[in-house]
Design a protein around this motif. Sequence first.
Motif, short mmCIF file in Angstrom:
data_model
loop_
_atom_site.label_atom_id
_atom_site.label_comp_id
_atom_site.label_asym_id
_atom_site.label_seq_id
_atom_site.Cartn_x
_atom_site.Cartn_y
_atom_site.Cartn_z
N GLY A 363 0.80 -1.21 0.00
CA GLY A 363 0.00 0.00 0.00
C GLY A 363 0.84 1.27 0.00
O GLY A 363 1.75 1.42 0.83
N SER A 371 -5.80 5.80 3.06
CA SER A 371 -5.06 5.43 4.28
C SER A 371 -5.90 4.50 5.16
O SER A 371 -5.37 3.59 5.80
CB SER A 371 -4.67 6.68 5.07
N ALA A 374 -5.79 1.09 3.54
CA ALA A 374 -4.48 0.48 3.78
C ALA A 374 -4.39 -0.08 5.20
O ALA A 374 -3.81 -1.16 5.41
CB ALA A 374 -3.37 1.50 3.54
N LYS A 386 2.24 -1.91 4.29
CA LYS A 386 2.24 -0.52 3.88
C LYS A 386 3.67 -0.03 3.70
O LYS A 386 4.53 -0.26 4.57
CB LYS A 386 1.52 0.35 4.90
#
Length: 451
Positions: A363, A371, A374, A386
Amino acid sequence: METHKAHCLIFPCAAQGHINPMLQFAKRLQHQGTKITLATTKFFFKTLQEVSGSIAVETISDGYDEGANEVPLDTYNAVFQKVGSENLTELILKLKDLGCPVDCIVYDALISWALDVAKSLGLRAAAFFTQSCAVYKIYYHVYAGLLKLPLEESKVEIPGLPPLLASDLPSFFSNYGSYPPIFQMVAYDQMKNIHEADWIFCNTFYKLEEEVIDCTSKILPIKTIGPTIPSMYLDKRLQDDKQYGLSRFMPMTNDCMPWLNERSTSSVVYVSFGSLAELDAEQMEEVAQGLRTSNYYFLWVVRESESNKLPKDFVKETSDRGLFISWCPQLEVLAHKSIGCFITHCGWNSTLEALSLGVPMIGMPQWIDQSTNAKFVVDIWKTGIKAQPDETGIVRRDVIHECISVVMEGEKGQEIRKNADNWKDLARKAFDDGGSSDKNIKDFVSKLIQS
């Protein structure tokens, strides 16, 4: 009691990421015997590179038939509401005169005034949330005043959601004041009349967000109808449903699929940041060098408007391992055996596609809901990791290199792949006969056709 074939007008926002899920929902309704008309703006329809499938399309004016690129969003929204309301009403009356009266408007929740149009004409209306249920729970908390902004704490707790950091929230909440018109749309406009909708649909599936759906259902009568991807990648009951069908971008299928066919299983890193995200030149440089040093094959979607940001000679220097294309048939790519992982902005459509096809993710969220998506990919669904940015907001090449190594190799990568396969199976089961999404769609159609 007689039944009749109900007629649904589908009205998404004129953006690729909103058209796709609502179009797929429309196909499911049509498969159940419902007549479908999809309405979009005249300008958006003119920009389409690909128009296929069996869904009838009608166009209305948004007040900017030649485009609204330089128009501020709040100005556009005000004009769209005025002109769009009039034109949507005219379209519905026209369809009635043609002997095809509309029974229900399924509208993108961001176009909340469509609900007012429906009610003024005595029609039923269904709101359609194109993002995750978790994200809508956050929006609703802000709307209800339960999440105060600007944030005073670095940690956020919302019922039904895991503990969140401020940085896990949608970008216009974590970076308060950064996108005022979008903040107004998502946190207030789409929520102000939501309780008046006859149905509320969310593009997710029950097992994926079980806890947040159960919690949200106590506030809003939300029903899951996803994942909204073509049937041939899920239950295969709609035999001709292999692609979305309305696209602003022409996929370079003949360039990328033969190339992938020459690669071995799980040997390719697929990179795409969607239809809207814009990386700056510095971030493009870091992605490029991270891919270069990884020594894996890579397929990178670089839209034409972004291609000038690639490092000089990078395409030529990596031609033995890399393929660059301006757009691709993403579902076909993700379903290909050669794909080992997906470097993604974590837009909700891309996230759902990767989950549904069992592809591990790296991500690199950019803005809006990414966000939050993720966060769930990494900590809840455990289907990816991430790539953490530095203090300047840039994800550096060594981080990208390390993330690729973790996902493509070793023990953690194997665990991620196992989890991804499990979610792929659960996504398909949602559309099996009697599955959660299948049942919700059939229940909706059943209520529609009752006279």
